[in-house]
Design a protein around this motif. Structure first.
Motif, PDB file in Angstrom:
ATOM      1  N   LEU A  30     -19.639   7.935 -12.564  1.00  0.00           N
ATOM      2  CA  LEU A  30     -19.790   7.733 -14.001  1.00  0.00           C
ATOM      3  C   LEU A  30     -20.201   6.313 -14.321  1.00  0.00           C
ATOM      4  O   LEU A  30     -20.920   6.081 -15.267  1.00  0.00           O
ATOM      5  CB  LEU A  30     -18.471   8.035 -14.712  1.00  0.00           C
ATOM      6  CG  LEU A  30     -18.146   9.500 -14.821  1.00  0.00           C
ATOM      7  CD1 LEU A  30     -16.869   9.683 -15.590  1.00  0.00           C
ATOM      8  CD2 LEU A  30     -19.291  10.238 -15.504  1.00  0.00           C
ATOM      9  N   ARG A  31     -19.711   5.400 -13.514  1.00  0.00           N
ATOM     10  CA  ARG A  31     -20.033   4.003 -13.822  1.00  0.00           C
ATOM     11  C   ARG A  31     -21.381   3.571 -13.260  1.00  0.00           C
ATOM     12  O   ARG A  31     -21.824   2.470 -13.489  1.00  0.00           O
ATOM     13  CB  ARG A  31     -18.931   3.097 -13.285  1.00  0.00           C
ATOM     14  CG  ARG A  31     -17.802   3.020 -14.266  1.00  0.00           C
ATOM     15  CD  ARG A  31     -16.897   1.875 -13.961  1.00  0.00           C
ATOM     16  NE  ARG A  31     -15.545   2.341 -14.011  1.00  0.00           N
ATOM     17  CZ  ARG A  31     -14.771   2.516 -12.975  1.00  0.00           C
ATOM     18  NH1 ARG A  31     -15.213   2.225 -11.770  1.00  0.00           N
ATOM     19  NH2 ARG A  31     -13.554   2.970 -13.108  1.00  0.00           N
ATOM     20  N   ARG A  32     -21.976   4.498 -12.486  1.00  0.00           N
ATOM     21  CA  ARG A  32     -23.262   4.142 -11.890  1.00  0.00           C
ATOM     22  C   ARG A  32     -24.259   3.745 -12.982  1.00  0.00           C
ATOM     23  O   ARG A  32     -24.399   4.416 -13.989  1.00  0.00           O
ATOM     24  CB  ARG A  32     -23.812   5.363 -11.159  1.00  0.00           C
ATOM     25  CG  ARG A  32     -24.971   5.054 -10.232  1.00  0.00           C
ATOM     26  CD  ARG A  32     -25.606   6.349  -9.765  1.00  0.00           C
ATOM     27  NE  ARG A  32     -24.606   7.298  -9.262  1.00  0.00           N
ATOM     28  CZ  ARG A  32     -24.182   7.311  -8.020  1.00  0.00           C
ATOM     29  NH1 ARG A  32     -24.639   6.444  -7.157  1.00  0.00           N
ATOM     30  NH2 ARG A  32     -23.286   8.198  -7.627  1.00  0.00           N
ATOM     31  N   PRO A  33     -24.945   2.590 -12.803  1.00  0.00           N
ATOM     32  CA  PRO A  33     -25.925   2.224 -13.826  1.00  0.00           C
ATOM     33  C   PRO A  33     -27.064   3.228 -13.869  1.00  0.00           C
ATOM     34  O   PRO A  33     -27.182   4.058 -12.983  1.00  0.00           O
ATOM     35  CB  PRO A  33     -26.431   0.858 -13.369  1.00  0.00           C
ATOM     36  CG  PRO A  33     -26.115   0.787 -11.922  1.00  0.00           C
ATOM     37  CD  PRO A  33     -24.954   1.689 -11.660  1.00  0.00           C
ATOM     38  N   LYS A  34     -27.883   3.092 -14.869  1.00  0.00           N
ATOM     39  CA  LYS A  34     -29.017   3.992 -15.049  1.00  0.00           C
ATOM     40  C   LYS A  34     -29.751   4.176 -13.732  1.00  0.00           C
ATOM     41  O   LYS A  34     -29.923   3.233 -12.974  1.00  0.00           O
ATOM     42  CB  LYS A  34     -29.965   3.356 -16.061  1.00  0.00           C
ATOM     43  CG  LYS A  34     -30.456   4.351 -17.050  1.00  0.00           C
ATOM     44  CD  LYS A  34     -31.281   3.663 -18.078  1.00  0.00           C
ATOM     45  CE  LYS A  34     -32.229   4.662 -18.676  1.00  0.00           C
ATOM     46  NZ  LYS A  34     -33.363   4.104 -19.279  1.00  0.00           N
ATOM     47  N   SER A  67     -32.932  13.426 -17.847  1.00  0.00           N
ATOM     48  CA  SER A  67     -31.744  12.602 -17.685  1.00  0.00           C
ATOM     49  C   SER A  67     -30.696  12.952 -18.748  1.00  0.00           C
ATOM     50  O   SER A  67     -29.506  12.907 -18.476  1.00  0.00           O
ATOM     51  CB  SER A  67     -32.097  11.122 -17.693  1.00  0.00           C
ATOM     52  OG  SER A  67     -32.562  10.781 -18.943  1.00  0.00           O
ATOM     53  N   THR A  68     -31.142  13.339 -19.949  1.00  0.00           N
ATOM     54  CA  THR A  68     -30.167  13.756 -20.961  1.00  0.00           C
ATOM     55  C   THR A  68     -29.465  15.032 -20.500  1.00  0.00           C
ATOM     56  O   THR A  68     -28.251  15.179 -20.640  1.00  0.00           O
ATOM     57  CB  THR A  68     -30.868  14.008 -22.322  1.00  0.00           C
ATOM     58  OG1 THR A  68     -31.618  12.867 -22.629  1.00  0.00           O
ATOM     59  CG2 THR A  68     -29.878  14.295 -23.421  1.00  0.00           C
ATOM     60  N   ASP A 117     -23.845  14.875 -29.445  1.00  0.00           N
ATOM     61  CA  ASP A 117     -23.646  13.896 -30.519  1.00  0.00           C
ATOM     62  C   ASP A 117     -22.924  12.651 -30.004  1.00  0.00           C
ATOM     63  O   ASP A 117     -23.310  11.528 -30.285  1.00  0.00           O
ATOM     64  CB  ASP A 117     -22.797  14.517 -31.647  1.00  0.00           C
ATOM     65  CG  ASP A 117     -23.641  15.443 -32.501  1.00  0.00           C
ATOM     66  OD1 ASP A 117     -24.870  15.411 -32.351  1.00  0.00           O
ATOM     67  OD2 ASP A 117     -23.059  16.208 -33.290  1.00  0.00           O
ATOM     68  N   VAL A 118     -21.848  12.891 -29.226  1.00  0.00           N
ATOM     69  CA  VAL A 118     -21.048  11.758 -28.736  1.00  0.00           C
ATOM     70  C   VAL A 118     -21.879  10.922 -27.762  1.00  0.00           C
ATOM     71  O   VAL A 118     -21.850   9.690 -27.786  1.00  0.00           O
ATOM     72  CB  VAL A 118     -19.730  12.261 -28.083  1.00  0.00           C
ATOM     73  CG1 VAL A 118     -18.928  11.111 -27.496  1.00  0.00           C
ATOM     74  CG2 VAL A 118     -18.889  13.011 -29.112  1.00  0.00           C
ATOM     75  N   ASP A 148     -25.172   5.633 -27.150  1.00  0.00           N
ATOM     76  CA  ASP A 148     -26.450   5.201 -26.588  1.00  0.00           C
ATOM     77  C   ASP A 148     -26.718   5.719 -25.184  1.00  0.00           C
ATOM     78  O   ASP A 148     -27.260   5.012 -24.328  1.00  0.00           O
ATOM     79  CB  ASP A 148     -26.492   3.661 -26.534  1.00  0.00           C
ATOM     80  CG  ASP A 148     -27.293   3.133 -27.685  1.00  0.00           C
ATOM     81  OD1 ASP A 148     -27.891   3.966 -28.379  1.00  0.00           O
ATOM     82  OD2 ASP A 148     -27.312   1.893 -27.858  1.00  0.00           O
ATOM     83  N   GLY A 149     -26.270   6.942 -24.927  1.00  0.00           N
ATOM     84  CA  GLY A 149     -26.554   7.563 -23.632  1.00  0.00           C
ATOM     85  C   GLY A 149     -25.597   7.143 -22.519  1.00  0.00           C
ATOM     86  O   GLY A 149     -25.812   7.499 -21.358  1.00  0.00           O
ATOM     87  N   SER A 150     -24.527   6.375 -22.828  1.00  0.00           N
ATOM     88  CA  SER A 150     -23.600   5.969 -21.763  1.00  0.00           C
ATOM     89  C   SER A 150     -22.567   7.078 -21.520  1.00  0.00           C
ATOM     90  O   SER A 150     -21.748   7.393 -22.390  1.00  0.00           O
ATOM     91  CB  SER A 150     -22.891   4.669 -22.142  1.00  0.00           C
ATOM     92  OG  SER A 150     -21.710   4.559 -21.369  1.00  0.00           O
ATOM     93  N   VAL A 151     -22.624   7.673 -20.319  1.00  0.00           N
ATOM     94  CA  VAL A 151     -21.729   8.791 -20.010  1.00  0.00           C
ATOM     95  C   VAL A 151     -20.279   8.306 -19.959  1.00  0.00           C
ATOM     96  O   VAL A 151     -19.370   8.976 -20.470  1.00  0.00           O
ATOM     97  CB  VAL A 151     -22.124   9.441 -18.660  1.00  0.00           C
ATOM     98  CG1 VAL A 151     -21.140  10.519 -18.266  1.00  0.00           C
ATOM     99  CG2 VAL A 151     -23.513  10.026 -18.750  1.00  0.00           C
ATOM    100  N   SER A 152     -20.043   7.134 -19.378  1.00  0.00           N
ATOM    101  CA  SER A 152     -18.652   6.684 -19.236  1.00  0.00           C
ATOM    102  C   SER A 152     -18.016   6.413 -20.605  1.00  0.00           C
ATOM    103  O   SER A 152     -16.882   6.811 -20.864  1.00  0.00           O
ATOM    104  CB  SER A 152     -18.563   5.465 -18.323  1.00  0.00           C
ATOM    105  OG  SER A 152     -19.471   4.510 -18.755  1.00  0.00           O
ATOM    106  N   GLN A 153     -18.786   5.788 -21.522  1.00  0.00           N
ATOM    107  CA  GLN A 153     -18.221   5.521 -22.859  1.00  0.00           C
ATOM    108  C   GLN A 153     -18.004   6.824 -23.635  1.00  0.00           C
ATOM    109  O   GLN A 153     -16.985   7.007 -24.288  1.00  0.00           O
ATOM    110  CB  GLN A 153     -19.160   4.604 -23.646  1.00  0.00           C
ATOM    111  CG  GLN A 153     -19.086   3.169 -23.162  1.00  0.00           C
ATOM    112  CD  GLN A 153     -20.147   2.310 -23.859  1.00  0.00           C
ATOM    113  OE1 GLN A 153     -20.632   2.660 -24.922  1.00  0.00           O
ATOM    114  NE2 GLN A 153     -20.491   1.198 -23.232  1.00  0.00           N
ATOM    115  N   ALA A 154     -18.986   7.725 -23.505  1.00  0.00           N
ATOM    116  CA  ALA A 154     -18.856   9.013 -24.211  1.00  0.00           C
ATOM    117  C   ALA A 154     -17.634   9.752 -23.681  1.00  0.00           C
ATOM    118  O   ALA A 154     -16.841  10.309 -24.447  1.00  0.00           O
ATOM    119  CB  ALA A 154     -20.119   9.851 -24.018  1.00  0.00           C
ATOM    120  N   SER A 155     -17.459   9.731 -22.368  1.00  0.00           N
ATOM    121  CA  SER A 155     -16.340  10.446 -21.763  1.00  0.00           C
ATOM    122  C   SER A 155     -15.006   9.855 -22.224  1.00  0.00           C
ATOM    123  O   SER A 155     -14.047  10.570 -22.522  1.00  0.00           O
ATOM    124  CB  SER A 155     -16.457  10.372 -20.239  1.00  0.00           C
ATOM    125  OG  SER A 155     -15.352  10.977 -19.663  1.00  0.00           O
TER     126      SER A 155
END
Ligand SMILES: O=C(O)CCC(=O)C(=O)O
Ligand SMILES: [Fe+2]
Length: 430
Positions: A5-9, A31-32, A53-54, A59-66
């Motif tokens: 999850l923390r892996r950068p783009k 990627s989305t 939505d989340v 801004d597409g960050s999976v870790s923040q959304a999670s």
């Protein structure tokens, strides 16, 4: 998973990528989808639309959304079950001044338009639906036969970056003959790998095939007449009849089993593919959304509202025809359900059969191979305005576990009937 999850783009693994390949990879849609698949596996109870939505809000960050989804409690819908063929249309008395068709329903981004009525489905989506499609006994016989087959179906495994992920439902491919099965196991690649479990059409799958064929061809013709510009078939859409020669069967055991947002691969179906999809057992929601090209600068589509989701309710014994505009321009999914209505024969299971026409002209011996010596995958530019709708061949090996893949890229060309235009060195059709 956490480190994942923390892996950068994702950095392109294609050091020698051509500008065209970079353009195609930057299409961004994939990627989305991948991020949504990751979020969905971490938060299976959260609806796809909320996940999206989340994700966008962060801004597409999976870790923040999670992180923000951890505090989310799913809403329990009062009327959470689906499958009733409710329609007010049949009770409506047309008034003298009323327009013939209903006003276009507005689909707002972030909201879902629920459709039950076949006329609404045809009007708002690239699909048509026929309810109570087969004679009742035939539908039940098909369901029973496939529930039995599904006892030994397996989950499909595919690769997301370096992680191997399994599909959240089980499936199996059925073909017409022993020879076709051998050929399939030998020559055809899916997500970079071969299918091991390919079976012969069951007697009832074979019996139902001509019924599907006749109905789908009828629907194709009326769609062309009613909806396409000047009543003519689309460019690259074959004018010869649709002849299904494969049935891909999915089994969703319980409300949580699903399939994420995707378009079906055109590699073996060719451009402007049509698919006939039968639903049996538990009724589930089939979600569709249109992929609108984005502005290169704002990264937003011109009409953000056009991106809302539509939910088509698929009851037992319905045939959904996905028409020629579906795979190139739309994505679809079966979202996890909060609750389901058990079916008398299937319990909590839903069986789905997609009848498909694997076209002879798209045989893997006739399409380009990359430097990894794997038949290429056929894709279409969906997101970028530049080159929007153009087809391209690219290396499939990216999806094989433990293999990196190469940077093979080639624009794909087809004639008006959707037959690949052969370049020097490509094999001749049989
Ligand atoms: O289960 C369904 O109705 C859809 C399945 C699907 O999208 C697929 O097999 O590609
Ligand atoms: Fe699909």
């Amino acid at each position: 998973m956490d480190s994942f999850l923390r892996r950068p783009k994702r950095k392109s693994t294609h050091a020698d990528a051509t500008p065209e390949l970079e353009t195609a990879l930057e299409d961004g849609e994939e990627s989305t989808e991948i991020k949504l698949a990751m979020l969905s596996s971490l938060h299976p109870l959260v609806e796809q639309e909320r996940l999206l939505d989340v994700l966008l809000a962060h801004d597409g960050s999976v870790s923040q959304a999670s992180e923000s989804l951890k505090s989310f409690r799913p809403r329990v819908k009062k009327n959470g079950t689906i499958g009733y063929q409710q329609s007010l249309r049949q009770y409506a008395k047309p008034s003298q001044d009323a327009p013939l068709s209903s006003p276009k329903k507005k689909i707002k981004k972030g909201s879902t338009l629920h459709l039950y009525d076949p006329k609404d489905v045809a009007e708002h989506t690239p699909c048509t639906i026929i309810h109570n499609f087969l004679p009742t006994e035939l539908a039940d016989q098909l369901l029973k036969e496939l529930l039995d087959e599904a006892k030994t179906f397996e989950q499909i495994t595919f690769k997301l970056f370096e992680n191997v992920v399994t599909s959240p439902h089980t499936s199996c491919l059925f073909l017409e003959s022993y020879e076709k099965i051998q050929e399939q196991k030998h020559d055809y690649y899916y997500n970079g790998g071969m299918l091991n479990d390919v079976r012969q059409l069951t007697p009832t799958l074979a019996k139902v095939k001509p019924i599907v064929q006749e109905n789908v061809n009828e629907q194709i013709l009326s769609r062309i007449k009613a909806c396409y510009p000047e009543g003519k078939k689309l460019k690259h859409q074959p004018s010869k009849p649709w002849v299904p020669n494969a049935a891909f069967v999915n089994c969703y055991a319980g409300a949580q089993q699903s399939v994420g947002w995707h378009s079906d691969h055109l590699t073996y179906l060719g451009p402007r593919a049509v698919i006939g999809s039968i639903s049996l057992g538990v009724a589930r929601e089939f979600r569709v959304r249109k992929i609108l090209p984005r502005d290169a600068e704002t990264k937003r589509p011109d009409d953000a509202d056009g991106e809302g989701q539509i939910s088509i309710h698929l009851p037992h014994n319905s045939l959904l025809v996905m028409h020629a505009e579906m795979q190139e321009e739309w994505k679809h999914s079966i979202s996890p359900a909060l609750s389901i209505d058990p079916h008398p024969l299937a319990g909590n299971k839903r069986i789905n059969i997609t009848y498909r026409d694997y076209r002879a002209e798209m045989h893997p011996s006739l399409t380009p191979r990359c430097r990894c010596n794997v038949p290429c995958v056929l894709r279409v530019v969906q997101r970028k305005k530049e080159n929007h709708g153009k087809y391209f061949w690219m290396c499939y090996a990216n999806a094989i576990p433990d293999q990196e893949g190469c940077s093979f890229f080639e624009w794909a060309e087809f004639d008006d009937e959707g037959v690949p235009i052969r370049k020097k060195g490509m094999a001749k059709p049989p």
